[in-house]
Design an enzyme around this catalytic site. Structure first.
Site, PDB file in Angstrom:
ATOM      1  N   SER A 116       0.855  -1.177   0.000  1.00 62.23           N
ATOM      2  CA  SER A 116       0.000   0.000   0.000  1.00 62.23           C
ATOM      3  C   SER A 116       0.898   1.235   0.000  1.00 62.23           C
ATOM      4  O   SER A 116       1.840   1.320   0.785  1.00 62.23           O
ATOM      5  CB  SER A 116      -0.876  -0.037   1.246  1.00 62.23           C
ATOM      6  OG  SER A 116      -1.678   1.088   1.245  1.00 62.23           O
ATOM      7  N   GLY A 117       0.605   2.151  -0.894  1.00 61.42           N
ATOM      8  CA  GLY A 117       1.373   3.399  -0.954  1.00 61.42           C
ATOM      9  C   GLY A 117       2.620   3.292  -1.806  1.00 61.42           C
ATOM     10  O   GLY A 117       3.402   4.236  -1.890  1.00 61.42           O
ATOM     11  N   THR A 154      -1.614   2.760  -7.853  1.00 63.99           N
ATOM     12  CA  THR A 154      -2.707   3.505  -8.478  1.00 63.99           C
ATOM     13  C   THR A 154      -2.156   4.557  -9.433  1.00 63.99           C
ATOM     14  O   THR A 154      -2.642   4.730 -10.552  1.00 63.99           O
ATOM     15  CB  THR A 154      -3.577   4.142  -7.383  1.00 63.99           C
ATOM     16  OG1 THR A 154      -4.013   3.090  -6.526  1.00 63.99           O
ATOM     17  CG2 THR A 154      -4.772   4.841  -7.955  1.00 63.99           C
ATOM     18  N   ASN A 214      -0.867   5.496   3.153  1.00 60.38           N
ATOM     19  CA  ASN A 214      -1.064   6.223   1.895  1.00 60.38           C
ATOM     20  C   ASN A 214      -2.222   7.191   2.065  1.00 60.38           C
ATOM     21  O   ASN A 214      -3.284   6.815   2.550  1.00 60.38           O
ATOM     22  CB  ASN A 214      -1.384   5.178   0.800  1.00 60.38           C
ATOM     23  CG  ASN A 214      -1.555   5.821  -0.568  1.00 60.38           C
ATOM     24  OD1 ASN A 214      -1.540   7.052  -0.696  1.00 60.38           O
ATOM     25  ND2 ASN A 214      -1.709   4.986  -1.574  1.00 60.38           N
ATOM     26  N   SER A 219      -5.241   5.962  -0.403  1.00 59.97           N
ATOM     27  CA  SER A 219      -5.151   4.508  -0.533  1.00 59.97           C
ATOM     28  C   SER A 219      -6.436   3.940  -1.120  1.00 59.97           C
ATOM     29  O   SER A 219      -7.533   4.289  -0.688  1.00 59.97           O
ATOM     30  CB  SER A 219      -4.898   3.915   0.848  1.00 59.97           C
ATOM     31  OG  SER A 219      -4.792   2.523   0.720  1.00 59.97           O
ATOM     32  N   SER A 220      -6.260   3.072  -2.102  1.00 63.70           N
ATOM     33  CA  SER A 220      -7.457   2.447  -2.689  1.00 63.70           C
ATOM     34  C   SER A 220      -7.960   1.425  -1.691  1.00 63.70           C
ATOM     35  O   SER A 220      -7.228   0.552  -1.267  1.00 63.70           O
ATOM     36  CB  SER A 220      -7.104   1.737  -3.996  1.00 63.70           C
ATOM     37  OG  SER A 220      -6.196   2.493  -4.736  1.00 63.70           O
ATOM     38  N   GLY A 246      -2.739  -2.885  -2.042  1.00 61.90           N
ATOM     39  CA  GLY A 246      -1.416  -3.494  -1.816  1.00 61.90           C
ATOM     40  C   GLY A 246      -1.367  -4.290  -0.525  1.00 61.90           C
ATOM     41  O   GLY A 246      -2.268  -4.216   0.311  1.00 61.90           O
ATOM     42  N   GLU A 288      -0.758  -5.309   3.058  1.00 60.50           N
ATOM     43  CA  GLU A 288      -0.868  -4.408   4.203  1.00 60.50           C
ATOM     44  C   GLU A 288      -0.523  -5.110   5.509  1.00 60.50           C
ATOM     45  O   GLU A 288      -0.986  -6.229   5.764  1.00 60.50           O
ATOM     46  CB  GLU A 288      -2.309  -3.879   4.308  1.00 60.50           C
ATOM     47  CG  GLU A 288      -2.538  -2.653   3.478  1.00 60.50           C
ATOM     48  CD  GLU A 288      -3.989  -2.202   3.467  1.00 60.50           C
ATOM     49  OE1 GLU A 288      -4.256  -1.147   2.880  1.00 60.50           O
ATOM     50  OE2 GLU A 288      -4.834  -2.902   4.032  1.00 60.50           O
TER      51      GLU A 288
HETATM   52  N1  LIG Z   1       5.237   8.127 -10.075  1.00 58.66           N
HETATM   53  C1  LIG Z   1       4.943   8.915  -9.037  1.00 58.66           C
HETATM   54  N2  LIG Z   1       5.338  10.194  -9.062  1.00 58.66           N
HETATM   55  C2  LIG Z   1       5.033  11.010  -8.047  1.00 58.66           C
HETATM   56  N3  LIG Z   1       4.370  10.607  -6.947  1.00 58.66           N
HETATM   57  C3  LIG Z   1       3.963   9.324  -6.856  1.00 58.66           C
HETATM   58  C4  LIG Z   1       4.213   8.417  -7.912  1.00 58.66           C
HETATM   59  N4  LIG Z   1       3.706   7.225  -7.556  1.00 58.66           N
HETATM   60  C5  LIG Z   1       3.128   7.393  -6.326  1.00 58.66           C
HETATM   61  N5  LIG Z   1       3.291   8.655  -5.885  1.00 58.66           N
HETATM   62  C6  LIG Z   1       2.820   9.218  -4.614  1.00 58.66           C
HETATM   63  O1  LIG Z   1       2.545   8.158  -3.736  1.00 58.66           O
HETATM   64  C7  LIG Z   1       1.227   8.214  -3.276  1.00 58.66           C
HETATM   65  C8  LIG Z   1       0.659   6.824  -3.116  1.00 58.66           C
HETATM   66  O2  LIG Z   1       0.575   6.240  -4.356  1.00 58.66           O
HETATM   67  P1  LIG Z   1      -0.585   5.258  -4.753  1.00 58.66           P
HETATM   68  O3  LIG Z   1      -0.455   4.986  -6.173  1.00 58.66           O
HETATM   69  O4  LIG Z   1      -1.868   5.742  -4.288  1.00 58.66           O
HETATM   70  O5  LIG Z   1      -0.183   3.986  -3.931  1.00 58.66           O
HETATM   71  P2  LIG Z   1      -0.902   2.593  -3.915  1.00 58.66           P
HETATM   72  O6  LIG Z   1      -1.997   2.634  -4.886  1.00 58.66           O
HETATM   73  O7  LIG Z   1       0.162   1.635  -4.277  1.00 58.66           O
HETATM   74  O8  LIG Z   1      -1.370   2.382  -2.556  1.00 58.66           O
HETATM   75  C9  LIG Z   1       0.470   8.997  -4.291  1.00 58.66           C
HETATM   76  O9  LIG Z   1      -0.593   9.680  -3.666  1.00 58.66           O
HETATM   77  C10 LIG Z   1       1.538   9.968  -4.784  1.00 58.66           C
HETATM   78  O10 LIG Z   1       1.599  11.101  -3.952  1.00 58.66           O
HETATM   79 MG   LIG Z   2      -3.927   2.377  -4.809  1.00 58.54          MG
END
Ligand SMILES: Nc1ncnc2c1ncn2[C@@H]1O[C@H](COP(=O)(O)OP(=O)(O)O)[C@@H](O)[C@H]1O
Ligand SMILES: [Mg+2]
Length: 1137
Positions: free
Chosen positions: A107-108, A112, A157, A160-161, A387, A389
């Protein structure tokens, strides 16, 4: 121009871990850190992309970057998520392979974000056009909507989804998007009613309260203050860098783009508001006398407002919160709910309401974005699932999430490690299996149908009797005790009896990504996911269309006593479907790694990264990739890339690519154990070899560039030179033409002068000659003329002499001929006579002979009879014919039938004459005596005057009336009538011509049998009476005048005054009557009628000549008479036309 760096060209660290040398965990982490520090967040392991979360925005997602990676080979540019997206999109479009993008990580870790990047890249590179852009926009805009309702801030996160999402994007054969289908997996609905410390409820609640207008809030009966709502945790309601109000507008806008109707949006917001209201409903205990605890709603205001929002009856809901009805076959048992149960019921309703709303949203979005055509399409699936957790307290949700990740790891192992090894076998390369940790055993622990944790949980839930979380844990402790990955204090496995980190009410699972401690509390409830039927029925009763849709089981008409499937069961089934779906597609992996736990940029926590690298099995991934061979490439592309390194393959290799590569390797003297030839690829064992090839290539490229430059420059100079040369030739040609033209003109004029002189001289010479010749000719002509003249005269003389001679001869000859001819003629005539005589005699003789011959055949007079008969018949026919064609009886009709036979000519003429006479006779026989007399008179007139006097013709048609004056009847003439004793034959007015001047005086003229009487016209007095015997003759002119002279017998009594010259219109009648009367009188002689244009008239003693001349008509047509002299009276008669 920007120099593009290839994966194999120098770059920060190593772009592809496969090429990492030496390979160890440390070097691996070090390489990641090195690249991370230089903002290189992407690194490859072969075709797998490792993505480090930078926790800040990097300038690597610009449209320029998109263009850079578009249609480029994977290894051509530095590692990027775009390279993977491009590879997947192109092989979908060009090779017709369905793709899936599997994004895994904690997660994070950035899953996404990665999924959004992939989608935006594909949207940017695929087709364009109004329709396509709309589809793209809808697909992209579905994200903010789902994130608002399905994402929340967690400790790991901020966004977080809290649900799993798998989206199939559908493309047509051209690679244009057609639409999409979203599948959602188990929303973490417990978050609606309770959030762990430091976390928030779903974004939408905060967005609605801070972003909606006052008006909207009022309509929804909401208050902007978060603290008013029990379901919203306050400690982290505001998240740094998250603008809820702005996001609310984004979400509203996105909903509109996706195609939500305004009333749909309103309904959704009403339900969100209802959930908040629901949280505020509180219960207080109320003891009943029978000892049963009952609950009462504390403050009914919120309940009332909620019921207004949903259109439910307050009492219905109130009752549903107080009682629970259990239906079993025929029975219906109602029990009261205590406070705890009431709260449970309330929360269950809130969770169900929200999660069903979420599922409805997904369905509604799918409706909008689904492909409009039924045509076959290609699919790109993007999987973004929650992700892995590990929290302080992990419950059923974490268990489910981690199970899902476990399954994904499994599919990764299955497809990557297994496929890698299979490739060697496919390519016929010698291969020894590489060991790697296969998490199938953990998956089995969870999902096994008989003794898997999920199966046992379901068993507990369905089991009759008291079921608690403890009984469930007991069950686990007995059944899973022996499992390597299962840990529990109470299990029979004595290992954990002393493990104080493992509380009694918990169990621990060694996941592939680490150990996770799960608190058994709530597992049974959450798995049951029980919503009292009273509540669902109450919801169904609501006067709210969306609510009705969300709670179909509340429909009393459709009471279903069967238990709904448990949450765990449902999840396992949908994960199974998902896995099967993924296996049919070509996988593309993005493995997200979180560099630190602080959500901070620039911090790289080695231990954390190391842990993730380990459980993600990345080292094994590299090892498998490298075990045999670190690098592989298809022969064609390998030859294309390195063919410049060998003279025999450069610039073109004509044979098969493999042979070309073999020649190339031999030529470069690469040791034979460094590479292997597969069926379609060359496999390179050591990265060093690849670097060697790349270095050689780089040098060679420099040389080639120089060569290309050299050739280009040479070509350019030569082209320029050729152009100059060509121009020079053109210029020279034009100049030469000009010079030659001038020279030619000069020569031409000189020649003309010389020519003219020569011609003049020649002409004069010729003239002279011609003149001489002419003189000669003239002389000759004269001489010859004289000579010819002499000759001709001589000849003429001779000819004349000759002619004379010839004439004499001719005459003599003619005479002789004549004599001869006459003799001959005589002879011939004699002969002819003789011949004729002979012929006659012969004819007679023949006739005689014939008669003699035929006499016996005829009777003597038969011929005559036949002849007579024939003639008779002809005559008969003739007369009958004549009878039919008779002309009319009019005597003047001249027609007569045509004559039929020649021999009847005489008869025909005679008959005509006879007929004519006969019809005349007939005609005459009709006449009366008087008329006969008139005709006789007329006939006499004709005899006298016809062809003698011009006046006659006009008289023919006038009837002879005799008494024009009606003398006996008119009383005026009574006296006169009595004076004449005889019958008046004729009475008329005539002009008596005065002998002195030729003028006329009107007189009455009477004729009786005996005399002619002239009387005065007015008085009727007799002027003269002449007895007829005294009248000798009458003279008239030949012309058309009416003058007549009555000549008297000389010596008679009447003749004393002389002759009478009279004029009358009825001259012809008067004269005729005179002539007749005279002729019939016994004692008178025949009256002479003298017709002549000049006659003498006796006037007293002298004779006057009356002369008639033809004069031009002067005054009309009247005849004028003038006395010319004593002896001449001239009568001018106008010519009659
Ligand atoms: N490629 C990226 N560039 C900039 N920031 C990112 C990138 N990937 C993730 N982040 C940061 O990390 C945070 C969490 O990412 P997210 O995709 O929501 O994580 P996950 O879906 O894996 O839990 C996002 O809100 C963003 O701020
Ligand atoms: Mg996500």
């Amino acid at each position: 121009m920007e120099v593009k760096t290839s994966l194999l060209d120098n770059m920060i660290g190593v772009g592809d871990m496969v090429l990492l040398e030496p390979l160890s965990e440390d070097s691996f982490i070090e390489n990641l850190r090195n690249r991370f520090d230089h903002n290189e967040i992407y690194t490859y392991i072969g075709s797998v992309v490792i993505s480090m979360n930078p926790y800040r925005s990097l300038p690597i997602y610009t449209p320029d970057k998109v263009e850079e990676y578009r249609n480029r080979n994977f290894y051509e540019l530095s590692p990027h998520i775009y390279a993977l997206a491009d590879e997947a999109y192109r092989s979908l479009r060009d090779q017709d392979k369905d793709q899936c993008i599997l994004i895994t990580g904690e997660s994070g870790a950035g899953k996404t974000e990665a999924s959004k990047l992939v989608m935006s890249y594909v949207a940017a590179v695929c087709g364009k056009g109004q329709e396509v852009n709309k589809v793209k926009e809808q697909l992209l805009q579905s994200n903010p909507v789902l994130e608002a309702f399905g994402n929340a801030k967690t400790v790991r996160n901020d966004n977080s989804s809290r649900f799993g999402k798998y989206m199939d994007i559908e493309f047509d054969f051209k690679g244009d998007p057609l639409g999409g289908v979203i599948s959602n997996y188990l929303l973490e609905k417990s978050r609606v009613v309770k959030q762990p410390r430091g976390e928030r409820n779903f974004h939408v609640f905060y967005q609605l309260l801070s972003g909606a207008s006052d008006d909207t809030l009022k309509k929804l009966k909401l208050d902007r203050d978060f603290s008013k709502y029990n379901y919203l945790s306050l400690d982290s309601a505001v998240v740094n860098g998250l603008d809820d109000a702005a996001n609310f507008r984004t979400v509203r806008n996105a909903m509109q783009i996706v195609g939500f109707m305004e009333d749909e949006v309103q309904s959704v917001l009403e339900l969100v508001a209802a959930v908040l209201k629901l949280g505020n409903i509180e219960f207080k205990p109320e003891s009943r006398c029978n000892g049963i605890d009952e609950s009462r709603i504390k403050d009914k205001n919120d309940l009332k407002e909620m019921c207004e929002l949903l259109g439910t009856e307050q009492s219905v809901l109130e009752r549903a919160f107080s009682y629970r009805t259990v239906e079993a076959k025929l029975e219906k048992v109602s029990t009261t709910l205590n406070v705890a149960q009431a709260y449970y019921a309330r929360d269950a309703l809130a969770k169900n309401l929200y999660s069903r709303l979420f599922s409805w949203l997904v369905t509604r979005i799918n409706e909008s974005i689904k492909a409009q055509t039924k045509a076959r399409h290609k699919v790109m699936g993007v999987l973004d699932i929650y992700g892995f957790e590990i929290f302080e307290e992990n419950s059923f949700e974490q268990f489910i999430i981690n199970y899902c990740n476990e399954k994904l790891q499994q599919i990764f192992i299955e497809l990557t490690l297994r496929e890698e090894q299979e490739e060697y076998i496919r390519e016929g390369i010698e291969w020894t299996n590489i060991e790697y940790f296969n998490n199938a055993i953990i998956c089995d622990l969870i999902e096994n149908h008989q003794n898997g944790i999920l199966a046992m949980l379901d068993e507990e839930c369905l089991r009759p009797g008291t079921v608690t979380d403890e009984t469930f844990l007991d069950k686990l402790n007995t059944i899973c005790a022996e499992h390597q990955h299962f840990e529990s204090r109470l299990s029979k496995n004595s290992k954990f009896i002393t493990d104080h980190s493992l509380p009694h009410n918990c169990f621990r699972i060694q996941h592939y990504a680490g150990k996770v401690l799960y608190r058994a509390e709530g597992f049974v409830d959450k798995n049951n996911d029980l919503l009292y039927r009273d509540l669902s029925q109450a919801m169904y009763k609501a006067n709210h269309s969306l609510m009705k849709q969300l709670f179909p089981e509340g429909n009393p008409a459709k009471v279903n006593l069967k238990r709904p499937p448990t949450a765990g069961f449902q999840f396992r089934a949908s994960v199974g479907t998902l896995m099967r779906n993924l296996q049919t597609k070509n996988p593309n992996y993005i493995r997200c790694i979180k560099p630190n736990d602080k959500k901070a940029s620039h911090i790289f926590t080695d231990s954390l990264v190391c842990h993730q690298v380990r459980y993600l099995g990345l080292m094994e991934n590299v090892r498998v990739r490298r075990a045999g061979y670190a690098f592989r490439q298809a022969y064609e592309s390998c030859l294309e890339r390195y063919k410049m390194l060998c003279k025999r393959t450069w610039p073109h290799w004509r044979g098969p690519a493999r042979e070309g590569v073999e020649v190339l390797m031999a030529d470069l003297k690469v040791p034979a154990d460094e590479f292997s030839y597969g069926r379609s690829k060359i496999f390179i064992r050591n990265p060093r070899t690849l670097f060697f090839l790349e270095e050689r290539r780089r040098q060679c490229l420099q040389d080639l560039a120089t060569l290309i430059q050299k050739i280009y420059r040479g070509w350019k100079c030569r082209s320029n030179f050729l152009l100059l040369k060509k121009s020079q030739i053109v210029v020279a040609a034009w100049y030469r033409r000009y010079a030659q033209h001038n020279r030619y003109q000069k020569i031409k004029s000189a020649t003309t002068v010389v020519q003219s002189y020569t011609r003049g001289w020649q002409a004069r010479k010729l003239l002279r000659e011609l003149k001489y010749q002419k003189r000669c000719v003239e002389a000759v002509t004269t001489i010859s003329a004289f000579w010819h003249g002499t000759q001709a005269r001589m000849e003429l003389r001779r000819l004349k002499q000759e002619a004379r001679n010839i004439h004499a001869v001719t005459v003599i000859w003619a005479y002789w001929q004549g004599t001869k001819a006459r003799r001959e003629l005589r002879r011939l005539k004699e002969e002819a006579r003789r011949q004729h005589a002979v012929a006659v005699i012969w004819a007679y003789w023949q006739g005689l002979k014939v008669r003699r011959e035929y006499r016996k055949f005829f009777r003597a007079n038969a011929g005559k009879k036949i002849y007579d008969f024939t003639i008779q018949r002809i005559m008969q026919k003739y007369f009958l014919g004549l009878k039919n064609t008779m002309p009319s009886m009019s005597p003047v009709d001249k027609s007569w039938p045509a004559k039929p036979y020649r021999f009847l000519d005489g008869v025909h003429t005679e008959l005509r004459r006879t007929f004519h006479l006969w019809r005349c006779k007939k005609y005459r026989s009709q006449f009366t005596e008087e008329k006969k007399a008139v005709y006789e008179e007329k006939l006499e007139a004709s005899e006298i005057f016809k062809d003698k006097k011009a006046l006659y013709a006009s008289s023919v048609s006038q009837p002879f009336m005799g008494d024009y004056l009606e003398i006996s009847k008119n009383p005026k003439y009574q006296k006169l009538n009595s004076a004449v004793d005889e019958k008046v034959l004729l009475a008329d007015v005539v002009n008596k011509i005065n002998r002195a001047n030729g003028k006329g005086t009107a007189r009455i003229f009477l004729l009786t049998k005996k005399s002619v009487v002239l009387a005065d016209q007015k008085t009727g007095q007799v002027k003269a009476s002449v007895p007829l015997p005294d009248l000798t003759s009458v003279s008239v002119s030949t012309q058309s005048d009416g003058f007549f002279a009555l000549k008297l017998k000389e010596g008679s009594a009447s003749a004393v005054k002389g002759d009478f010259l009279l004029s009358s219109e009825h001259l012809i009648e008067i004269i005729t009557k005179l002539h007749r009367t005279g002729a019939t009188a016994e004692d008178s002689e025949q009256l002479n009628i003298d017709i002549s244009d000049e006659f003498l008239v006796q006037f007293k003693h002298d004779k006057v000549c009356v002369k008639f001349i033809q004069g031009a008509p002067k005054n009309g047509n009247s005849v004028s008479c003038k006395r010319k002299n004593n002896r001449l009276l001239e009568v001018s008669v106008p010519t009659t036309a």
